[in-house]
Design a protein around this motif. Structure first.
Motif, mmCIF file in Angstrom:
data_model
loop_
_atom_site.group_PDB
_atom_site.id
_atom_site.type_symbol
_atom_site.label_atom_id
_atom_site.label_comp_id
_atom_site.label_asym_id
_atom_site.label_seq_id
_atom_site.Cartn_x
_atom_site.Cartn_y
_atom_site.Cartn_z
ATOM 1 N N TRP A 208 2.029 -15.014 2.669
ATOM 2 C CA TRP A 208 2.024 -13.676 2.068
ATOM 3 C C TRP A 208 0.959 -12.775 2.683
ATOM 4 O O TRP A 208 1.232 -11.603 2.990
ATOM 5 C CB TRP A 208 1.827 -13.782 0.558
ATOM 6 N N LEU A 209 -0.237 -13.286 2.854
ATOM 7 C CA LEU A 209 -1.319 -12.481 3.423
ATOM 8 C C LEU A 209 -0.985 -12.078 4.852
ATOM 9 O O LEU A 209 -1.145 -10.905 5.237
ATOM 10 C CB LEU A 209 -2.633 -13.272 3.381
ATOM 11 N N ALA A 210 -0.516 -13.025 5.653
ATOM 12 C CA ALA A 210 -0.182 -12.738 7.050
ATOM 13 C C ALA A 210 0.970 -11.744 7.153
ATOM 14 O O ALA A 210 0.940 -10.826 7.987
ATOM 15 C CB ALA A 210 0.169 -14.032 7.778
ATOM 16 N N ILE A 211 1.992 -11.902 6.322
ATOM 17 C CA ILE A 211 3.118 -10.967 6.340
ATOM 18 C C ILE A 211 2.652 -9.566 5.966
ATOM 19 O O ILE A 211 3.062 -8.565 6.582
ATOM 20 C CB ILE A 211 4.231 -11.442 5.387
ATOM 21 N N GLY A 212 1.791 -9.456 4.965
ATOM 22 C CA GLY A 212 1.280 -8.157 4.566
ATOM 23 C C GLY A 212 0.510 -7.473 5.674
ATOM 24 O O GLY A 212 0.709 -6.287 5.955
ATOM 25 N N VAL A 213 -0.384 -8.220 6.341
ATOM 26 C CA VAL A 213 -1.161 -7.657 7.450
ATOM 27 C C VAL A 213 -0.238 -7.192 8.559
ATOM 28 O O VAL A 213 -0.361 -6.070 9.074
ATOM 29 C CB VAL A 213 -2.171 -8.692 7.987
ATOM 30 N N HIS A 214 0.687 -8.044 8.943
ATOM 31 C CA HIS A 214 1.599 -7.759 10.061
ATOM 32 C C HIS A 214 2.454 -6.523 9.774
ATOM 33 O O HIS A 214 2.577 -5.612 10.610
ATOM 34 C CB HIS A 214 2.487 -8.978 10.298
ATOM 35 N N SER A 215 3.058 -6.488 8.606
ATOM 36 C CA SER A 215 3.957 -5.390 8.269
ATOM 37 C C SER A 215 3.203 -4.068 8.143
ATOM 38 O O SER A 215 3.659 -3.032 8.657
ATOM 39 C CB SER A 215 4.695 -5.699 6.959
ATOM 40 N N ALA A 216 2.056 -4.078 7.470
ATOM 41 C CA ALA A 216 1.290 -2.844 7.306
ATOM 42 C C ALA A 216 0.734 -2.362 8.638
ATOM 43 O O ALA A 216 0.665 -1.151 8.892
ATOM 44 C CB ALA A 216 0.154 -3.065 6.303
ATOM 45 N N TRP A 217 0.323 -3.277 9.490
ATOM 46 C CA TRP A 217 -0.174 -2.943 10.826
ATOM 47 C C TRP A 217 0.877 -2.156 11.604
ATOM 48 O O TRP A 217 0.598 -1.090 12.156
ATOM 49 C CB TRP A 217 -0.530 -4.244 11.528
ATOM 50 N N ASN A 218 2.109 -2.673 11.623
ATOM 51 C CA ASN A 218 3.187 -2.002 12.352
ATOM 52 C C ASN A 218 3.567 -0.667 11.720
ATOM 53 O O ASN A 218 3.773 0.329 12.422
ATOM 54 C CB ASN A 218 4.418 -2.911 12.418
ATOM 55 N N PHE A 219 3.669 -0.643 10.401
ATOM 56 C CA PHE A 219 4.095 0.575 9.714
ATOM 57 C C PHE A 219 3.043 1.674 9.829
ATOM 58 O O PHE A 219 3.382 2.842 10.072
ATOM 59 C CB PHE A 219 4.370 0.267 8.239
ATOM 60 N N THR A 220 1.793 1.321 9.663
ATOM 61 C CA THR A 220 0.721 2.312 9.767
ATOM 62 C C THR A 220 0.655 2.898 11.168
ATOM 63 O O THR A 220 0.527 4.112 11.355
ATOM 64 C CB THR A 220 -0.634 1.674 9.411
ATOM 65 N N GLN A 221 0.774 2.030 12.153
ATOM 66 C CA GLN A 221 0.704 2.483 13.537
ATOM 67 C C GLN A 221 1.913 3.337 13.908
ATOM 68 O O GLN A 221 1.776 4.414 14.496
ATOM 69 C CB GLN A 221 0.616 1.275 14.471
ATOM 70 N N GLY A 222 3.113 2.873 13.536
ATOM 71 C CA GLY A 222 4.329 3.525 13.983
ATOM 72 C C GLY A 222 4.719 4.750 13.179
ATOM 73 O O GLY A 222 5.300 5.693 13.733
#
Length: 295
Positions: A208-222
């Motif tokens: 859960w923690l890794a998925i949250g980091v990964h998804s937010a990283w991409n969404f925030t950047q893109g």
């Protein structure tokens, strides 16, 4: 016949399947295969990517590997699915989303202070649905494959340190196939994302923690910052932004992930989580060392 209370020894085929490296290959094939099958099915329909249905398309592509992993765990590995355990899931996912957002915004802010990033204005909704779909797909799929399958099974053989190093390197190498990728971009992904996301899994032993980091990283950047995600081209999101200066600062056409600033910020965060995981006793020794202690 076996006596009551006795357990039968697993057969040769079962022992072969149960070996970690065999499980890694089978698990990876099932996770990737589920994504491919669902993607083929989705592509049969004319669904615009930048629409609510496009976001649902991303969600379906993200859920398919997770369901395949559940089938793999239940019927192939025959063990409990700790990686998607629900107690504490909302808290860990929320923390991951917050951390991914903070790391990307913080990196952009530091690049801005060094003169490499500017906010020119506000565009509006932009590619919101597209990037939401990307976030809903990329986090669950890549974390299930790289952390739950590859890292976890490798760890059972070579130990935590070498499994983390191998999966981080593989994660960076896989991104070299992306548009506008450079060897430095692959190295940056290996360090900042491979270590950070691997540490997020090791710290909690859930995804859960890794998925949250990964998804937010991409969404925030893109979407929020309108920066190309891993070299995938211009990304017209909420803000109209520009990046000027040397590639080591801005990341060039690959995006902010290839910036030295992001490399340092995210890697330090990953190392901090790794240190915490070490302190909590989450590191596992290689199999040959564990066997020696039993002699």
């Amino acid at each position: 016949m076996t006596q009551l209370g006795e357990t039968r020894e697993p057969g040769r085929l079962r022992r072969f399947i149960a070996y970690p490296l065999t499980l890694m290959v089978i698990g990876a094939a099932m996770v990737i295969g589920a994504l491919v099958i669902v993607s083929i099915g989705i592509n049969l329909f004319d669904i615009g990517r930048n629409s609510p249905l496009g976001a649902l398309r991303g969600l379906a592509a993200g859920l398919a590997p997770v369901l395949a992993y559940a089938v793999f765990g239940r019927w192939v590995e025959r063990g409990p699915n700790r990686e998607f355990a629900t107690p504490g899931a909302a808290r860990e996912l929320g923390l991951g989303l917050l951390l991914g957002f903070v790391l990307m915004v913080g990196s952009a802010g530091l690049v801005a202070l060094l003169g490499g990033f500017r906010i020119e204005g506000v565009l509006g909704l932009g590619n919101f649905w597209t990037m939401l779909g990307v976030a809903l797909y990329s986090g669950p799929f890549e974390e299930t494959l790289f952390r739950a399958v590859i890292l976890r099974q490798l760890e059972r053989v070579v130990g935590t340190f070498w499994a983390l190093a191998a999966t981080a390197a593989f994660f960076g190498f896989a991104h070299l196939a992306n548009p506008n990728a450079t060897f430095f971009a692959g190295f940056a992904i290996m360090m900042e994302a491979g270590i950070l996301l691997g540490a997020a899994y090791l710290l909690t032993r859930r995804l859960w923690l890794a998925i949250g980091v990964h998804s937010a990283w991409n969404f925030t950047q893109g979407w929020l910052l309108s920066i190309p995600v891993s070299g995938t081209g211009p990304s017209p999101g909420l803000l109209v932004t520009s990046r000027t200066g040397p590639e080591w600062l801005t990341g060039g056409d690959f995006g902010l992930e290839a910036s030295v600033v992001t490399l340092v910020v995210a890697t330090l965060a990953g190392l901090a989580m790794l240190r915490r995981a070490w302190q909590r006793g989450e590191f596992v020794a290689p199999r040959w060392q564990r066997n020696q202690t039993k002699l």
